[in-house]
Design a protein around this motif. Structure first.
Motif, PDB file in Angstrom:
ATOM      1  N   ARG A  29       0.774  -1.149  -0.124  1.00 52.16           N
ATOM      2  CA  ARG A  29      -0.093  -0.089   0.055  1.00 52.16           C
ATOM      3  C   ARG A  29       0.706   1.303  -0.035  1.00 52.16           C
ATOM      4  NH1 ARG A  29      -4.025  -1.810   4.907  1.00 52.16           N
ATOM      5  NH2 ARG A  29      -5.655  -3.263   3.429  1.00 52.16           N
ATOM      6  N   LEU A  30       1.982   1.202   0.897  1.00 57.36           N
ATOM      7  CA  LEU A  30       2.623   2.603   1.257  1.00 57.36           C
ATOM      8  C   LEU A  30       3.696   2.627  -0.035  1.00 57.36           C
ATOM      9  CD1 LEU A  30       3.193   2.480   5.076  1.00 57.36           C
ATOM     10  CD2 LEU A  30       1.843   3.956   3.499  1.00 57.36           C
ATOM     11  N   LEU A  31       4.371   1.711  -0.838  1.00 57.70           N
ATOM     12  CA  LEU A  31       5.287   1.900  -1.379  1.00 57.70           C
ATOM     13  C   LEU A  31       5.121   2.591  -2.558  1.00 57.70           C
ATOM     14  CD1 LEU A  31       8.268   0.792  -1.147  1.00 57.70           C
ATOM     15  CD2 LEU A  31       7.658  -1.242  -2.679  1.00 57.70           C
ATOM     16  N   PRO A  32       4.241   2.416  -3.502  1.00 56.15           N
ATOM     17  CA  PRO A  32       4.051   3.526  -4.485  1.00 56.15           C
ATOM     18  C   PRO A  32       4.240   5.253  -4.107  1.00 56.15           C
ATOM     19  CG  PRO A  32       2.556   2.126  -4.664  1.00 56.15           C
ATOM     20  CD  PRO A  32       3.033   1.922  -3.590  1.00 56.15           C
ATOM     21  N   GLN A  33       3.438   5.449  -2.782  1.00 59.68           N
ATOM     22  CA  GLN A  33       3.497   6.962  -2.449  1.00 59.68           C
ATOM     23  C   GLN A  33       4.899   7.348  -1.831  1.00 59.68           C
ATOM     24  OE1 GLN A  33       1.303   7.574   1.246  1.00 59.68           O
ATOM     25  NE2 GLN A  33       2.757   9.171   1.700  1.00 59.68           N
ATOM     26  N   LEU A  34       5.613   6.309  -1.337  1.00 59.59           N
ATOM     27  CA  LEU A  34       6.903   6.493  -0.525  1.00 59.59           C
ATOM     28  C   LEU A  34       8.121   6.703  -1.783  1.00 59.59           C
ATOM     29  CD1 LEU A  34       8.317   6.238   2.114  1.00 59.59           C
ATOM     30  CD2 LEU A  34       8.518   4.089   2.071  1.00 59.59           C
ATOM     31  N   ILE A  35       7.878   5.913  -2.798  1.00 58.21           N
ATOM     32  CA  ILE A  35       8.854   5.987  -3.687  1.00 58.21           C
ATOM     33  C   ILE A  35       8.718   7.409  -4.643  1.00 58.21           C
ATOM     34  CG2 ILE A  35       9.260   5.285  -6.215  1.00 58.21           C
ATOM     35  CD1 ILE A  35       9.081   2.584  -5.041  1.00 58.21           C
ATOM     36  N   ARG A  36       7.476   7.838  -4.835  1.00 60.24           N
ATOM     37  CA  ARG A  36       7.172   9.276  -5.095  1.00 60.24           C
ATOM     38  C   ARG A  36       7.944  10.370  -4.295  1.00 60.24           C
ATOM     39  NH1 ARG A  36       2.292   6.979  -6.320  1.00 60.24           N
ATOM     40  NH2 ARG A  36       1.323   8.258  -4.676  1.00 60.24           N
ATOM     41  N   ASP A  37       7.723  10.178  -3.015  1.00 61.13           N
ATOM     42  CA  ASP A  37       8.143  11.283  -1.983  1.00 61.13           C
ATOM     43  C   ASP A  37       9.666  11.055  -1.973  1.00 61.13           C
ATOM     44  OD1 ASP A  37       5.313  11.692  -1.183  1.00 61.13           O
ATOM     45  OD2 ASP A  37       5.483  10.809   0.436  1.00 61.13           O
ATOM     46  N   ILE A  38      10.230  10.011  -2.126  1.00 64.48           N
ATOM     47  CA  ILE A  38      11.975   9.930  -2.054  1.00 64.48           C
ATOM     48  C   ILE A  38      12.265  10.492  -3.234  1.00 64.48           C
ATOM     49  CG2 ILE A  38      13.651   8.207  -2.011  1.00 64.48           C
ATOM     50  CD1 ILE A  38      11.973   6.585  -0.265  1.00 64.48           C
ATOM     51  N   GLN A  39      11.658  10.160  -4.472  1.00 65.34           N
ATOM     52  CA  GLN A  39      12.273  10.709  -5.488  1.00 65.34           C
ATOM     53  C   GLN A  39      12.185  12.179  -5.816  1.00 65.34           C
ATOM     54  OE1 GLN A  39       9.860   8.203  -8.391  1.00 65.34           O
ATOM     55  NE2 GLN A  39      11.836   6.921  -8.868  1.00 65.34           N
ATOM     56  N   ARG A  40      10.931  12.631  -5.028  1.00 65.49           N
ATOM     57  CA  ARG A  40      10.842  14.221  -5.166  1.00 65.49           C
ATOM     58  C   ARG A  40      11.761  14.946  -4.217  1.00 65.49           C
ATOM     59  NH1 ARG A  40       5.907  14.155  -3.467  1.00 65.49           N
ATOM     60  NH2 ARG A  40       6.086  14.621  -1.378  1.00 65.49           N
ATOM     61  N   GLU A  41      12.046  14.152  -3.210  1.00 62.57           N
ATOM     62  CA  GLU A  41      13.039  14.775  -2.190  1.00 62.57           C
ATOM     63  C   GLU A  41      14.514  14.412  -2.455  1.00 62.57           C
ATOM     64  OE1 GLU A  41      12.275  16.452   0.659  1.00 62.57           O
ATOM     65  OE2 GLU A  41      10.263  16.645   0.301  1.00 62.57           O
ATOM     66  N   GLN A  42      14.719  13.617  -3.418  1.00 59.36           N
ATOM     67  CA  GLN A  42      16.172  13.212  -4.108  1.00 59.36           C
ATOM     68  C   GLN A  42      16.896  12.925  -2.829  1.00 59.36           C
ATOM     69  OE1 GLN A  42      17.575  16.612  -6.208  1.00 59.36           O
ATOM     70  NE2 GLN A  42      16.123  16.086  -7.699  1.00 59.36           N
ATOM     71  N   ALA A  43      16.433  11.766  -1.959  1.00 52.60           N
ATOM     72  CA  ALA A  43      17.191  11.320  -0.799  1.00 52.60           C
ATOM     73  C   ALA A  43      18.396  10.676  -1.148  1.00 52.60           C
ATOM     74  CB  ALA A  43      16.143  10.526  -0.017  1.00 52.60           C
ATOM     75  N   ASP A  44      19.294  10.997  -0.175  1.00 52.23           N
ATOM     76  CA  ASP A  44      20.767  10.245  -0.374  1.00 52.23           C
ATOM     77  C   ASP A  44      20.803   8.930   0.585  1.00 52.23           C
ATOM     78  OD1 ASP A  44      21.949  12.392  -1.909  1.00 52.23           O
ATOM     79  OD2 ASP A  44      22.044  13.612  -0.153  1.00 52.23           O
ATOM     80  N   TYR A  45      20.155   8.917   1.531  1.00 46.23           N
ATOM     81  CA  TYR A  45      19.995   7.783   2.327  1.00 46.23           C
ATOM     82  C   TYR A  45      18.557   7.611   2.825  1.00 46.23           C
ATOM     83  CZ  TYR A  45      25.083   8.114   2.604  1.00 46.23           C
ATOM     84  OH  TYR A  45      26.359   8.251   2.209  1.00 46.23           O
ATOM     85  N   ILE A  46      18.139   6.350   3.278  1.00 49.90           N
ATOM     86  CA  ILE A  46      16.876   5.991   3.749  1.00 49.90           C
ATOM     87  C   ILE A  46      17.186   5.274   5.328  1.00 49.90           C
ATOM     88  CG2 ILE A  46      14.959   4.623   3.897  1.00 49.90           C
ATOM     89  CD1 ILE A  46      14.855   5.000   0.809  1.00 49.90           C
ATOM     90  N   LEU A  47      16.668   5.982   6.263  1.00 53.32           N
ATOM     91  CA  LEU A  47      16.764   5.613   7.600  1.00 53.32           C
ATOM     92  C   LEU A  47      15.371   4.935   8.184  1.00 53.32           C
ATOM     93  CD1 LEU A  47      18.298   5.314  10.535  1.00 53.32           C
ATOM     94  CD2 LEU A  47      17.168   7.289  10.880  1.00 53.32           C
ATOM     95  N   HIS A  48      15.232   3.465   8.224  1.00 55.25           N
ATOM     96  CA  HIS A  48      13.984   2.769   8.547  1.00 55.25           C
ATOM     97  C   HIS A  48      14.113   1.966   9.682  1.00 55.25           C
ATOM     98  CE1 HIS A  48      15.326  -1.190   7.053  1.00 55.25           C
ATOM     99  NE2 HIS A  48      16.179  -0.439   6.294  1.00 55.25           N
TER     100      HIS A  48
END
Length: 194
Positions: A29-48
């Motif tokens: 459920r979350l992955l499509p939104q999360l991928i869009r958000d991360i691409q928009r933010e141009q994240a260097d790292y993900i802390l999960h």
């Protein structure tokens, strides 16, 4: 901010099969939104978080380095096997649990196939316990290595950094007056969803 998860879809899993189903369903459920958000933010790292399957999945799908934050103990295959043996889950018991929770097991299979096909993730339906295993290039564990079960079975990607509680001298609490001059041990048991 998660746009999809709300209190209506939160339930309390009673066994590892239900819990894995819940985590994988949230990931899908979350992955499509999360991928869009991360691409928009141009994240260097993900802390999960260690049970945040969607965080690990987003990092893998986007090929972004990830750091896993583990608030309890680190988990690897050997610990899962040992826990399974001690709780009487291996072999026949696990098969019986999956049969008893056939709907959840089928959902796990569907969710895993979806994550493999749509997001090209390296995730296997053969071992649902993989959902619970810390898996990033760097894994921060908020306990001491002395307290970590089977600590010698973790490689250098695991950093046992200890509790992340900073001392406070400005707390105004009558309880603290009773323990003046004594050592205080803070123990907290949390849950995944509430």
């Amino acid at each position: 901010r998660y746009e999809i998860i709300n209190d209506d879809n939160i339930r309390h899993p009673f066994n590892p099969v239900d819990f894995a189903e819940m985590l994988l369903t949230d990931a899908v459920r979350l992955l499509p939104q999360l991928i869009r958000d991360i691409q928009r933010e141009q994240a260097d790292y993900i802390l999960h978080d260690s049970v945040c399957v969607w965080g690990w999945a987003a990092a893998q799908a986007l090929k972004i380095p990830a750091v896993c934050s583990t608030a309890t103990f680190a988990v690897n295959r050997e610990i899962v096997k040992r826990m399974s043996r001690k709780s009487g889950i291996p072999g026949v018991q696990l098969a019986a649990m999956i049969m008893k929770n056939a709907r959840s097991a089928f959902t796990i299979w569907r969710r895993t196939r979806h994550l493999q096909k749509i997001h090209h993730l390296d995730i296997s339906v053969r071992n649902i316990m993989n959902v619970f295993i810390d898996r990033s290039a760097l894994n921060l564990v908020y306990t001491s290595k002395m307290l970590q079960p089977m600590a010698d079975r973790f490689d250098d990607s695991y950093r046992f950094v200890g509790a992340m509680i900073s001392p406070h001298s400005d707390i105004d609490d009558p309880f603290l007056e009773d323990v003046e001059g004594k050592k205080i041990i803070y123990i907290s048991l949390g849950t995944v969803r509430n």
